[in-house]
Enzyme design. Structure first.
Site, mmCIF file in Angstrom:
data_model
loop_
_atom_site.group_PDB
_atom_site.id
_atom_site.type_symbol
_atom_site.label_atom_id
_atom_site.label_comp_id
_atom_site.label_asym_id
_atom_site.label_seq_id
_atom_site.Cartn_x
_atom_site.Cartn_y
_atom_site.Cartn_z
ATOM 1 N N TYR A 1 50.672 54.543 85.530
ATOM 2 C CA TYR A 1 50.792 53.175 85.016
ATOM 3 C C TYR A 1 50.550 52.151 86.131
ATOM 4 O O TYR A 1 49.687 51.286 86.008
ATOM 5 C CB TYR A 1 52.185 53.000 84.430
ATOM 6 C CG TYR A 1 52.451 51.668 83.771
ATOM 7 C CD1 TYR A 1 51.948 51.374 82.505
ATOM 8 C CD2 TYR A 1 53.242 50.699 84.402
ATOM 9 C CE1 TYR A 1 52.226 50.152 81.888
ATOM 10 C CE2 TYR A 1 53.521 49.484 83.793
ATOM 11 C CZ TYR A 1 53.015 49.217 82.534
ATOM 12 O OH TYR A 1 53.291 48.010 81.920
ATOM 13 N N GLY B 1 52.445 51.392 68.878
ATOM 14 C CA GLY B 1 52.496 50.249 67.966
ATOM 15 C C GLY B 1 52.784 50.711 66.546
ATOM 16 O O GLY B 1 52.629 51.883 66.222
ATOM 17 N N THR C 1 60.285 42.433 79.781
ATOM 18 C CA THR C 1 60.413 41.548 78.616
ATOM 19 C C THR C 1 61.070 42.319 77.478
ATOM 20 O O THR C 1 60.851 43.522 77.333
ATOM 21 C CB THR C 1 59.019 41.037 78.227
ATOM 22 O OG1 THR C 1 58.501 40.291 79.337
ATOM 23 C CG2 THR C 1 59.061 40.136 77.010
HETATM 24 P P1 NAD Z 1 53.984 48.412 73.470
HETATM 25 O O1 NAD Z 1 53.950 49.852 73.824
HETATM 26 O O2 NAD Z 1 54.947 47.957 72.422
HETATM 27 O O3 NAD Z 1 52.536 47.907 73.032
HETATM 28 C C1 NAD Z 1 51.342 48.465 73.503
HETATM 29 C C2 NAD Z 1 50.392 48.575 72.333
HETATM 30 O O4 NAD Z 1 49.132 49.080 72.786
HETATM 31 C C3 NAD Z 1 50.881 49.542 71.243
HETATM 32 O O5 NAD Z 1 50.710 48.950 69.984
HETATM 33 C C4 NAD Z 1 49.968 50.769 71.427
HETATM 34 O O6 NAD Z 1 49.829 51.505 70.231
HETATM 35 C C5 NAD Z 1 48.684 50.110 71.904
HETATM 36 N N1 NAD Z 1 47.809 50.993 72.685
HETATM 37 C C6 NAD Z 1 48.144 51.789 73.721
HETATM 38 N N2 NAD Z 1 47.052 52.430 74.196
HETATM 39 C C7 NAD Z 1 45.992 52.008 73.439
HETATM 40 C C8 NAD Z 1 44.611 52.315 73.440
HETATM 41 N N3 NAD Z 1 44.094 53.196 74.304
HETATM 42 N N4 NAD Z 1 43.830 51.711 72.514
HETATM 43 C C9 NAD Z 1 44.348 50.846 71.608
HETATM 44 N N5 NAD Z 1 45.653 50.521 71.564
HETATM 45 C C10 NAD Z 1 46.483 51.105 72.477
HETATM 46 O O7 NAD Z 1 54.243 47.622 74.830
HETATM 47 P P2 NAD Z 1 54.509 46.073 75.101
HETATM 48 O O8 NAD Z 1 55.854 45.962 75.697
HETATM 49 O O9 NAD Z 1 54.182 45.256 73.906
HETATM 50 O O10 NAD Z 1 53.443 45.791 76.249
HETATM 51 C C11 NAD Z 1 52.199 45.152 75.992
HETATM 52 C C12 NAD Z 1 51.426 44.995 77.287
HETATM 53 O O11 NAD Z 1 52.179 44.236 78.232
HETATM 54 C C13 NAD Z 1 51.084 46.335 77.955
HETATM 55 O O12 NAD Z 1 49.790 46.266 78.501
HETATM 56 C C14 NAD Z 1 52.116 46.421 79.063
HETATM 57 O O13 NAD Z 1 51.643 47.195 80.140
HETATM 58 C C15 NAD Z 1 52.306 44.963 79.439
HETATM 59 N N6 NAD Z 1 53.631 44.744 80.046
HETATM 60 C C16 NAD Z 1 54.764 44.765 79.287
HETATM 61 C C17 NAD Z 1 56.001 44.590 79.889
HETATM 62 C C18 NAD Z 1 57.293 44.583 79.105
HETATM 63 O O14 NAD Z 1 58.359 44.436 79.683
HETATM 64 N N7 NAD Z 1 57.280 44.713 77.804
HETATM 65 C C19 NAD Z 1 56.086 44.402 81.281
HETATM 66 C C20 NAD Z 1 54.904 44.413 82.005
HETATM 67 C C21 NAD Z 1 53.672 44.560 81.391
#
Ligand code: NAD
Ligand code: UDP
Length: 312
Positions: free
Chosen positions: A145, A38, A175
């Site tokens: 994951y 992030g 997404t």
């Molecule tokens: P992203 O990597 O942009 O966001 C994840 C955020 O979580 C980041 O800001 C990261 O710094 C924070 N983070 C990670 N581990 C952490 C921890 N231990 N403690 C505190 N913060 C932590 O990813 P995204 O695309 O925004 O995904 C968000 C959520 O949606 C995730 O859980 C992901 O698994 C889920 N998801 C996303 C997609 C997609 O296509 N984007 C698909 C399926 C699931």
């Protein structure tokens, strides 16, 4: 009525869009993030809002907060990121999930878990319904994951059955949109950034594998609807059910950017799912959820974002 809402992973791609929407709806929002993937700049425009707080914290450590709702988005989503520290990825999904469920239990908050289409693995059923149990390798490079997210779902349902925690579980399909990190290695970002820079477009495998791509605004609508729906805890698929090959995506990006980039073919990573498309029947029936942004429109908006952000 306005609520106090915690968004873990709030500085990430989807989390930052959620923060913005929930603030605009009049809520108090606490974003919590360890800034692994992030960025503060995703939230810079919200920092002066008195109803917004940003906390640097890792969910693998417990935290005490008083909130009404928790969106548990914390976890790196790109294969490149979650494989960079696989043990941390599992800890985030297992220890982090346990901490957030414990918090929800203590304060009586409703908690929504961001699960994933990856729980279906390399699916033998197509399109994927929530009733499908999946085809997941337990020992591969994606397992930290996929299996982490599967355990997180199990924890949610066990806390619900054992402790009556008010859970919601969504399974998010691929997404995309503004605020993705340019070098996150995901296919949409890679292709757009490569096309803008005039570099080769890297298709892994022969490009016949499919994905269903959802624009972030549609997803955020679905997430908020699910959080605020009573008498339905999920799991529910959220995404867009248009299905495209990776090659079709490459051709679309090349056309929309107007680049001279050429396609090159590289080896397919291990355990890369061959086909993926959500069955959205349940989301439509229970949430009246319908994705509205066609791929070409969403890709155009994302290209505009990256053209601007790559300049600065
Ligand atoms: P992203 O990597 O942009 O966001 C994840 C955020 O979580 C980041 O800001 C990261 O710094 C924070 N983070 C990670 N581990 C952490 C921890 N231990 N403690 C505190 N913060 C932590 O990813 P995204 O695309 O925004 O995904 C968000 C959520 O949606 C995730 O859980 C992901 O698994 C889920 N998801 C996303 C997609 C997609 O296509 N984007 C698909 C399926 C699931
Ligand atoms: N992919 C590709 N070129 C890239 C990045 C990814 O062909 O530069 C492929 C990848 O092998 C997969 C699909 O695009 O088949 C989606 O990959 P992504 O990492 O975006 O998400 P996931 O595999 O988790 O769905």
């Amino acid at each position: 009525m306005a609520k106090r809402i915690l968004i873990t992973g709030g500085a990430g791609f989807i989390g930052s869009h959620l923060c913005e929407r929930l603030l605009n709806e009049g809520n108090e929002v606490i974003a919590l993030d360890n800034f692994h993937t992030g960025r503060k700049q995703n939230l810079a425009h919200l920092l002066s809002n008195p109803r917004f707080e940003l906390i640097r914290h890792d969910i693998t450590d417990p935290i005490k907060l008083e909130v009404d709702q928790i969106y548990n988005m914390a976890c790196p989503a790109s294969p490149v990121h979650y494989q960079s520290n696989p043990i941390k990825t599992i800890k985030t999904n297992v220890i982090g999930m346990t901490n957030m469920l414990g918090l929800a239990k203590r304060v009586g908050a409703r908690i929504l878990q961001a699960s994933t289409s990856e729980v279906y693995g390399n699916p033998l059923e197509h399109p994927q319904k929530e009733s499908y149990w999946g085809n997941v390798n337990t020992i591969g490079i994606r397992s930290c994951y996929d299996e982490g997210k599967r355990v997180a779902e199990t924890l949610c349902f066990d806390y619900h059955r054992t402790n009556k925690v008010d859970i919601r579980v969504i399974r998010i399909f691929n997404t995309y949109g503004p605020r993705m990190i340019p070098d996150d290695g995901r296919v949409v970002t890679n292709f757009i950034v490569q096309a803008i820079r005039g570099e080769d477009i890297t298709i892994y495998g022969d490009g016949s594998q499919t994905r269903s791509f959802c624009y972030v605004d549609d997803l955020v609508n679905g997430i908020i609807k699910m959080m605020n729906t009573d008498n339905f805890i999920g799991p529910v698929n959220l995404g867009n059910d248009g299905e495209f090959t990776v090659k079709e995506l490459a051709e679309l990006v090349i056309k929309e950017v107007g680049t001279k980039s050429k396609i090159i073919y590289l080896p397919l990573p291990q355990d890369d799912p061959t086909r993926r498309k959500p069955d959205l029947t349940l989301a439509r029936a229970k949430l009246e959820y319908t994705p509205t942004v066609p791929l070409v429109e969403g890709i155009k908006k994302t290209i505009e974002y990256f053209k601007k952000s790559l300049q600065t």
